[in-house]
Design a protein around this motif. Structure first.
Motif, PDB file in Angstrom:
ATOM      1  N   THR A   1       0.842  -1.192   0.000  1.00 33.77           N
ATOM      2  CA  THR A   1       0.000   0.000   0.000  1.00 33.77           C
ATOM      3  C   THR A   1       0.877   1.242   0.000  1.00 33.77           C
ATOM      4  O   THR A   1       2.064   1.185   0.336  1.00 33.77           O
ATOM      5  N   VAL A   2       0.312   2.342  -0.381  1.00 32.32           N
ATOM      6  CA  VAL A   2       1.008   3.623  -0.382  1.00 32.32           C
ATOM      7  C   VAL A   2       0.293   4.538   0.594  1.00 32.32           C
ATOM      8  O   VAL A   2      -0.929   4.653   0.558  1.00 32.32           O
ATOM      9  N   THR A   3       1.056   5.142   1.475  1.00 29.73           N
ATOM     10  CA  THR A   3       0.486   6.069   2.440  1.00 29.73           C
ATOM     11  C   THR A   3       0.777   7.493   1.980  1.00 29.73           C
ATOM     12  O   THR A   3       1.926   7.840   1.709  1.00 29.73           O
ATOM     13  N   SER A   4      -0.250   8.282   1.885  1.00 27.63           N
ATOM     14  CA  SER A   4      -0.103   9.673   1.474  1.00 27.63           C
ATOM     15  C   SER A   4       0.546  10.474   2.605  1.00 27.63           C
ATOM     16  O   SER A   4       0.157  10.336   3.766  1.00 27.63           O
ATOM     17  N   PRO A   5       1.520  11.313   2.290  1.00 25.34           N
ATOM     18  CA  PRO A   5       2.181  12.092   3.342  1.00 25.34           C
ATOM     19  C   PRO A   5       1.283  13.236   3.837  1.00 25.34           C
ATOM     20  O   PRO A   5       0.345  13.643   3.149  1.00 25.34           O
ATOM     21  N   GLU A   6       1.590  13.721   5.004  1.00 30.27           N
ATOM     22  CA  GLU A   6       0.869  14.865   5.550  1.00 30.27           C
ATOM     23  C   GLU A   6       1.295  16.127   4.796  1.00 30.27           C
ATOM     24  O   GLU A   6       2.447  16.242   4.360  1.00 30.27           O
TER      25      GLU A   6
END
Length: 102
Positions: free
Chosen positions: A28-33
């Motif tokens: 999965t890819v986590t979107s950065p803040e």
């Protein structure tokens, strides 16, 4: 969607296991803040640090102005050169406040 389609393929179908392995390897890819809320190309934390430095400069300018005012008025006399000195400090203070505000 890919998982659902793969699950619909009957077990034992040649190639299904290989596709399952490939699917399982996709992480999965986590979107950065967001750290540049105003999209100006500068980290918000850097902007905060710059603002803090500017406010410190305003505080120092205010202290210098207050000290000069106390020095000038200590004898209850204010001559033209003293007033000019104080006016320059007041102008520097106002400039520093405007810069800090920006």
């Amino acid at each position: 969607e890919a998982s659902a389609k793969l699950n619909n393929v009957p077990n034992g179908t040649t190639g299904k296991d290989g596709l399952q392995t490939r699917l399982d390897q996709i992480g999965t890819v986590t979107s950065p803040e967001v750290n540049d809320q105003d999209s100006n190309g500068v980290l918000d934390t850097d902007q905060l640090s710059e603002a803090e430095q500017a406010i410190t400069a305003v505080e120092e300018a205010k202290k210098a102005t207050d000290n000069k005012l106390a020095e000038i008025t200590s004898d209850n006399l204010v001559n033209p050169s003293e007033k000019t000195e104080l006016d320059k400090l007041i102008e520097a203070l106002e400039t520093a406040k405007a810069e800090a505000s920006t």
